[in-house]
Design an enzyme around this catalytic site. Structure first.
Site, mmCIF file in Angstrom:
data_model
loop_
_atom_site.group_PDB
_atom_site.id
_atom_site.type_symbol
_atom_site.label_atom_id
_atom_site.label_comp_id
_atom_site.label_asym_id
_atom_site.label_seq_id
_atom_site.Cartn_x
_atom_site.Cartn_y
_atom_site.Cartn_z
ATOM 1 N N LYS A 200 0.857 -1.183 0.000
ATOM 2 C CA LYS A 200 0.000 0.000 0.000
ATOM 3 C C LYS A 200 0.894 1.234 0.000
ATOM 4 C CE LYS A 200 -3.750 2.258 2.553
ATOM 5 N NZ LYS A 200 -4.652 2.183 3.723
ATOM 6 N N LYS A 252 -2.073 -1.648 -3.695
ATOM 7 C CA LYS A 252 -2.933 -0.465 -3.690
ATOM 8 C C LYS A 252 -2.066 0.787 -3.755
ATOM 9 C CE LYS A 252 -6.328 1.902 -0.726
ATOM 10 N NZ LYS A 252 -7.031 1.897 0.570
#
Length: 332
Positions: A200, A252
């Site tokens: 992320k 992400k």
């Protein structure tokens, strides 16, 4: 003069008709590979539109069942729930309150789903803290990794008890997967699954999401989310999470990190997902609203590209609409 040579190898042959293109397509989309993120806001009686995300709303507890029903009817694989509380504090106590908005929403969604899709929950403190960070702070104002793990384990137990089938660990704390896995197992929840937001990145594309959850963040999250320039580190984080017991790992954002996604997909022994985040959604919607791009084609192409890079499933705000296009044969 010699005649111009006629090519015998003609890749275009397989592009001649829609039927041929469909037959030889390397990457197909299916509704079950899509997950719909859903925001649920405390203290409202009806859905509230999100200005920076056209077509996306903050649901109320009363509008949530219809959203889950619509997703299930479209064949979407799951919903990922995010809570938007009325009151926040330094430790994010609303996240572990059985009657907190996210846990209430989980019970509502689980009942509405009736097993037709996977009810998933975001396991992070940022929506619940008054400082907006993903963990608790120490006396110097820094995110305390190990103290945060204690809060995450409490959140995990609360979410599983509320009916979550898949816990989305999105806080990017070191050791979070191992801590939550141990807590779940010790409490007898051996079958509760973990989705690790492994790679992320500290991205600019989260802006509209922060509107959606009414973030109170002051500063940034660069001390715990990944540096956008680092490719190997994304793979390293995913491998650590797999070793700690993650059932699924995720990259992400998706669109700007397809290289990382491909790396993780090539190395992972567990399913690999990707999150097409709010900024990616809003950019396409804005361009389409101005008539600059074909909205449907851009949506389909963007998600297909994420799948082509190696994602087994995609979290996307277009999940229901895209699933309907697929079922109607418009996403070939």
């Amino acid at each position: 003069m010699s005649p111009t040579p006629v090519p015998r190898v003609r890749p275009r042959r397989l592009r001649e008709t829609p039927a041929l293109r469909r037959l030889v397509s390397e990457t197909r989309l299916h509704p079950a590979e899509l997950v719909l993120p859903i925001f649920v806001r405390e203290g409202v009686s009806a859905a509230v539109p999100i200005g920076s995300m056209p077509g996306v709303v903050q649901h109320s507890l009363s509008s949530l069942p219809d959203a889950v029903e619509q997703a299930a009817a479209a064949g979407v694989g799951g919903v990922m729930l995010f809570g938007v509380p009325e009151v926040r504090d330094a430790r994010g106590t609303g996240a572990t309150d059985p009657d907190g908005i996210l846990n209430l929403a989980t019970r509502v969604a689980a009942e509405a789903s009736a097993g037709r899709l996977v009810v998933q929950t975001d396991l992070c403190l940022d929506e619940f803290t008054d400082h907006g960070h993903c963990g608790v702070l120490d006396d110097r104002g820094r995110v305390d990794n190990d103290a945060t793990l204690e809060r995450y384990t409490s959140m995990a137990l609360a979410q599983v008890r509320a009916g979550s089938e898949l816990l989305g660990l999105s806080g990017m704390m070191d050791g979070q997967v191992a801590a939550v896995r141990d807590a779940l197992d010790d409490a007898g929840h051996h079958d509760a699954a973990i989705l690790a937001y492994s790679a992320k990145y500290a991205s600019a594309y989260y802006g509209p999401f922060r509107d959606a959850v009414e973030s109170t963040l002051d500063g940034d999250r660069r001390t715990y989310q990944l540096d956008p320039g680092n490719r190997r580190e994304g793979l390293r984080e995913a491998m650590i999470d797999i070793d700690e017991g993650a059932d699924v790992v995720m990259v992400k954002p998706a669109g700007s990190y397809l290289d990382v996604l491909a790396d993780v997909a090539a190395a992972s022994e567990v399913p690999v997902w990707a999150y097409q985040v709010s900024g990616e959604y809003s950019m396409i919607e804005a361009a389409a609203a101005h008539g600059w791009i074909d909205r449907k084609r851009a949506v389909i192409e963007s998600v297909r590209g994420i799948r082509r890079a190696g994602a087994d499933a995609v979290l996307t705000y277009w999940a229901v609409e895209l699933a309907e296009w697929i079922r109607e044969g418009d996403a070939a």
